[in-house]
Write an enzyme that holds these catalytic residues in place. Sequence first.
Site, PDB file in Angstrom:
ATOM      1  N   GLU A 172       2.625 -10.326  -6.076  1.00 31.73           N
ATOM      2  CA  GLU A 172       2.929  -8.956  -5.652  1.00 31.73           C
ATOM      3  C   GLU A 172       2.854  -8.828  -4.125  1.00 31.73           C
ATOM      4  O   GLU A 172       1.773  -8.959  -3.550  1.00 31.73           O
ATOM      5  CB  GLU A 172       1.919  -7.994  -6.298  1.00 31.73           C
ATOM      6  CG  GLU A 172       2.129  -6.558  -5.874  1.00 31.73           C
ATOM      7  CD  GLU A 172       1.148  -5.595  -6.536  1.00 31.73           C
ATOM      8  OE1 GLU A 172       0.067  -6.031  -6.964  1.00 31.73           O
ATOM      9  OE2 GLU A 172       1.484  -4.394  -6.607  1.00 31.73           O
ATOM     10  N   GLU A 178      -3.627  -3.676   3.592  1.00 34.57           N
ATOM     11  CA  GLU A 178      -4.542  -4.178   2.561  1.00 34.57           C
ATOM     12  C   GLU A 178      -4.775  -5.687   2.692  1.00 34.57           C
ATOM     13  O   GLU A 178      -5.907  -6.143   2.667  1.00 34.57           O
ATOM     14  CB  GLU A 178      -4.011  -3.826   1.174  1.00 34.57           C
ATOM     15  CG  GLU A 178      -3.983  -2.315   0.942  1.00 34.57           C
ATOM     16  CD  GLU A 178      -3.540  -1.935  -0.469  1.00 34.57           C
ATOM     17  OE1 GLU A 178      -3.959  -2.572  -1.437  1.00 34.57           O
ATOM     18  OE2 GLU A 178      -2.750  -0.981  -0.589  1.00 34.57           O
ATOM     19  N   ASP A 205       6.233  -3.299  -6.120  1.00 34.10           N
ATOM     20  CA  ASP A 205       5.425  -2.070  -6.216  1.00 34.10           C
ATOM     21  C   ASP A 205       6.021  -1.070  -5.222  1.00 34.10           C
ATOM     22  O   ASP A 205       6.051  -1.325  -4.012  1.00 34.10           O
ATOM     23  CB  ASP A 205       3.964  -2.424  -5.859  1.00 34.10           C
ATOM     24  CG  ASP A 205       3.015  -1.227  -5.927  1.00 34.10           C
ATOM     25  OD1 ASP A 205       3.441  -0.106  -5.585  1.00 34.10           O
ATOM     26  OD2 ASP A 205       1.839  -1.432  -6.287  1.00 34.10           O
ATOM     27  N   HIS A 208       3.980  -0.111  -1.999  1.00 31.39           N
ATOM     28  CA  HIS A 208       3.975  -1.094  -0.906  1.00 31.39           C
ATOM     29  C   HIS A 208       5.368  -1.232  -0.284  1.00 31.39           C
ATOM     30  O   HIS A 208       5.511  -1.383   0.923  1.00 31.39           O
ATOM     31  CB  HIS A 208       3.504  -2.459  -1.419  1.00 31.39           C
ATOM     32  CG  HIS A 208       2.132  -2.415  -2.020  1.00 31.39           C
ATOM     33  ND1 HIS A 208       1.044  -1.944  -1.332  1.00 31.39           N
ATOM     34  CD2 HIS A 208       1.671  -2.771  -3.256  1.00 31.39           C
ATOM     35  CE1 HIS A 208      -0.029  -2.013  -2.107  1.00 31.39           C
ATOM     36  NE2 HIS A 208       0.324  -2.507  -3.276  1.00 31.39           N
ATOM     37  N   HIS A 231       5.553  -2.038 -10.437  1.00 29.27           N
ATOM     38  CA  HIS A 231       4.546  -0.972 -10.309  1.00 29.27           C
ATOM     39  C   HIS A 231       5.221   0.223  -9.661  1.00 29.27           C
ATOM     40  O   HIS A 231       5.940   0.057  -8.666  1.00 29.27           O
ATOM     41  CB  HIS A 231       3.391  -1.401  -9.397  1.00 29.27           C
ATOM     42  CG  HIS A 231       2.354  -2.235 -10.067  1.00 29.27           C
ATOM     43  ND1 HIS A 231       1.370  -2.904  -9.374  1.00 29.27           N
ATOM     44  CD2 HIS A 231       2.129  -2.498 -11.382  1.00 29.27           C
ATOM     45  CE1 HIS A 231       0.583  -3.540 -10.226  1.00 29.27           C
ATOM     46  NE2 HIS A 231       1.034  -3.330 -11.456  1.00 29.27           N
ATOM     47  N   ARG A 237       0.982   7.512  -3.103  1.00 26.62           N
ATOM     48  CA  ARG A 237       0.336   6.838  -4.243  1.00 26.62           C
ATOM     49  C   ARG A 237      -0.047   7.802  -5.376  1.00 26.62           C
ATOM     50  O   ARG A 237      -0.802   7.443  -6.282  1.00 26.62           O
ATOM     51  CB  ARG A 237      -0.850   5.970  -3.818  1.00 26.62           C
ATOM     52  CG  ARG A 237      -0.746   4.616  -4.509  1.00 26.62           C
ATOM     53  CD  ARG A 237      -1.672   3.542  -4.094  1.00 26.62           C
ATOM     54  NE  ARG A 237      -1.174   2.291  -4.662  1.00 26.62           N
ATOM     55  CZ  ARG A 237      -1.717   1.102  -4.485  1.00 26.62           C
ATOM     56  NH1 ARG A 237      -2.809   0.969  -3.777  1.00 26.62           N
ATOM     57  NH2 ARG A 237      -1.191   0.029  -5.033  1.00 26.62           N
ATOM     58  N   GLU A 266       0.823   2.715 -11.292  1.00 33.11           N
ATOM     59  CA  GLU A 266      -0.461   2.380 -10.648  1.00 33.11           C
ATOM     60  C   GLU A 266      -0.717   3.492  -9.635  1.00 33.11           C
ATOM     61  O   GLU A 266      -0.275   3.427  -8.488  1.00 33.11           O
ATOM     62  CB  GLU A 266      -0.359   1.019  -9.958  1.00 33.11           C
ATOM     63  CG  GLU A 266      -1.675   0.536  -9.379  1.00 33.11           C
ATOM     64  CD  GLU A 266      -1.524  -0.823  -8.711  1.00 33.11           C
ATOM     65  OE1 GLU A 266      -2.324  -1.707  -8.979  1.00 33.11           O
ATOM     66  OE2 GLU A 266      -0.584  -0.979  -7.885  1.00 33.11           O
TER      67      GLU A 266
HETATM   68  C1  LER Z   1      -2.998  -3.190  -4.587  1.00 33.13           C
HETATM   69  O1  LER Z   1      -2.682  -2.220  -3.667  1.00 33.13           O
HETATM   70  C2  LER Z   1      -2.038  -3.254  -5.711  1.00 33.13           C
HETATM   71  O2  LER Z   1      -0.949  -2.706  -5.653  1.00 33.13           O
HETATM   72  C3  LER Z   1      -2.433  -3.980  -6.890  1.00 33.13           C
HETATM   73  O3  LER Z   1      -1.427  -4.012  -7.846  1.00 33.13           O
HETATM   74  C4  LER Z   1      -2.919  -5.348  -6.460  1.00 33.13           C
HETATM   75  O4  LER Z   1      -3.297  -6.177  -7.467  1.00 33.13           O
HETATM   76 MN    MN Z   2       0.495  -2.735  -7.325  1.00 34.87          MN
END
Ligand code: LER
Ligand code: MN
Length: 289
Positions: A172, A178, A205, A208, A231, A237, A266
């Site tokens: 990912e 981070e 994701d 991100h 994600h 978020r 998430e």
């Molecule tokens: C962390 O920000 C994240 O997106 C998680 O899925 C990391 O494992």
């Molecule tokens: Mn994630």
Amino acid sequence: MKDGNPFTVCHVLDFKEVSELKAALVVSTPDAEFEALAFKDSLKASVERVARLGYDGVEIAIRDPRTVKVSEIVNMVKEKGIEVPAIGTGQAFGQEGLSLSSPDKDIRQKALARLKLQIEFASNFNAKVILGLIRGKVQRDVKKEDAIKWMIEGIEECADYAKRYNVKILIEPINRYEIDLINTVEECLDIIKIMNRDNVFILVDTFHMNIEEPSITDSIRNANGNIGHVHVADSNRWAPGFGHIDFKTIYEVLKEVGYDGYISAEILPKPDPETAAQQAIKVIKGVFT
Ligand code: LER
Ligand code: MN
């Protein structure tokens, strides 16, 4: 936000033109310090709640699988008729400092040992294993190329171990605030190419990507054929629809590249866990049915 009210769904959804993808919610146990988790109750309570809300799957983020009773969880998800598409592993970095790129060989070995337990845990559910935060940060006085070498060796060892269990590995890309190894889709695709393993895929994701990618949709197109999991969270978020990411277009591009796997929310438990979880499935299902 459409009218300044964070509880208003911003996007008018087109129900016809999009493919039907499966929805999951990321949950963890009460000791989890990671914040983007709608539910952090006992896994039993979370599985029941996730199933009741209509999700197809529950993604389990767990620091150490030895802290839970595996057979109980296997029975619970079976009883509720839902799947476990993926296992998150980042809490072992966040809470214990385990990292695949640490200059300390002992820490790298401990990270690998933990990931092997996660792979065995995942094999009970036919779940994929996420290598996200556990890749770690480049530490002071460490050359970036050394950290990358250790990280690649670690991912390869995980991939080969996972192969024995028929488990897929997900790398990912995570935003620069981070961790600092593999922030972008392009970097991730390069690493996947170098590894040349048939059980390693990318996890995209949207949270991100909104920070790191020049264009979320172009990056999804570039990852065509390599995407193993998705994600979703909005720009802040919060659940999709509570920020300013254009999910309708993202879903259309996922369809265009032939992605037919899970979409896992998430998300922060905001304004409260129930509202967040309801909002996420509403947008995911609204788009994909
Ligand atoms: C962390 O920000 C994240 O997106 C998680 O899925 C990391 O494992
Ligand atoms: Mn994630």
